[in-house]
Design an enzyme around this catalytic site. Sequence first.
Site: not given
Length: 484
Positions: A79, A154, A178
């Site tokens: 990420k 997210s 997330s």
Amino acid sequence: MADFSKETCSSLSRKLASGEVSSVEVVKSALARIDRLDPALHAFIKVEHEQALTDAKIADERRAKGANHPLLGVPVAVKDNILVEGGFATCGSKILENFKSPYSATVVKKLRAEGAVILGKTNLDEFAMGSSTENSAFGPTKNPWDQKTVPGGSSGGSAAAVAAGYCPISLGSDTGGSIRQPASFCGVAGLKPTYGRVSRFGLVAFASSLDQIGPFGKTVEDVAYAMNAIGGHDKMDSTSVNKPMPDLTESLKKDVKGFVVGLPKEYFIDGVDPEVRKIVMDAADILAKQGARIEEISLPHTEYAVSVYYVLATAEASSNLERYDGVKYGHRTKTPGGLGEMYAASRTEGFGAEVRRRILLGTYVLSSGYYDAYYLKAQKARTLIVEDFRNAFKKCRIILTPTAPTPPFNFGEKTSDPLQMYLSDIFTISSNLAGIPGINVPGGLSSKKTPIGIQMMAGHFDEESLMTAASAYERGRTFPDLEL
Ligand code: GLN
């Protein structure tokens, strides 16, 4: 070119160990798949073609010299709020568009030490604030199962990367859901570890008392391999706990006989989609058939979790994001003016609407006059939520719930109503507030052929029971492959 898109970490690892394939072949095939599919899906913000091939070569050389590790030569994705030295870490924000990481996060160092090959950095809601990746400054990620729907967020890019078959493992971060919510939407496994289990050194902070890095995997076993690699104490993170990291692959071999599995009645409320409810109830049956005892439990303060989270997370975010001022990092305005004007203009231009909303909210709840009414009160309510779980785990080993109240929703469906968006984390937020581990395991498909996952939670540092129950469930149900 051979296709490795359906391989798990362990099947790939066996092929690499036997010499049937090389890491260079695997990584070339992954990069070709990304080049073919990612212009539409946009799981990645940045693909590191050259670096990945160099690292694959190094992995093959290490293996030739006798090295062997489950992740050696296996492609992974990270990420874009986790630092990889020398590379970008945009956090999905314009304000960090040109920021280069001066060092690597501990989890990245650990992955590389084991020989994992990082393919690139994945898309996310700006500063990990969101549940759909629609808040990324670089455009959203599509759900590989149905491109009309969001991948969740997210960490939507990391979830989509695994679902699309680019790599069996990726890393995300989870502050309020997330990892687990996008895992549910994309039909992959995803674990938020116990707070303190995985080092946060090199993770760009959103809400420091809630943030944890964790893995996505095609299977629960993949998650176990990734956790074995990234977990454990790190002196660079003062909140990382000095406890030995157990070998979680051992937990997969155990069974759930005698486990008490709690179903919290507050998690089976009206807003839960009937298809989601059915998959969770089926999961309870599957565990019961394997010898677990299912019991109704109560987590009485659940209804306060979303409000508590949006006070505490925004308060911490407003403080953590103070550093992006146009001087020390990232974007600086070209508008002329004094120092104060420069700060204001740089931040207004650099941050998106949701991040600005949260900075304002967080600053408000911390301001004198409102601190007691909001921040302090939320801290007290957080303690009650922690107590709820402590009491629950006196009665049960595992708590079983939906991960998200609905299957993946459509793009644009919730963007005009922040509260609706916030509610998609209603079942994942409490475990961040309590600091306990939680996992999403894919359960089945909705009538629209999109994934639905189930969530299991366990007590502090009991990832072992969590993995045992998650893998027992995974063995007991069927989940289809995605053809792309
Ligand atoms: N969706 C939640 C939020 O917007 C959780 C995000 C996260 O876990 N990083 O804050």
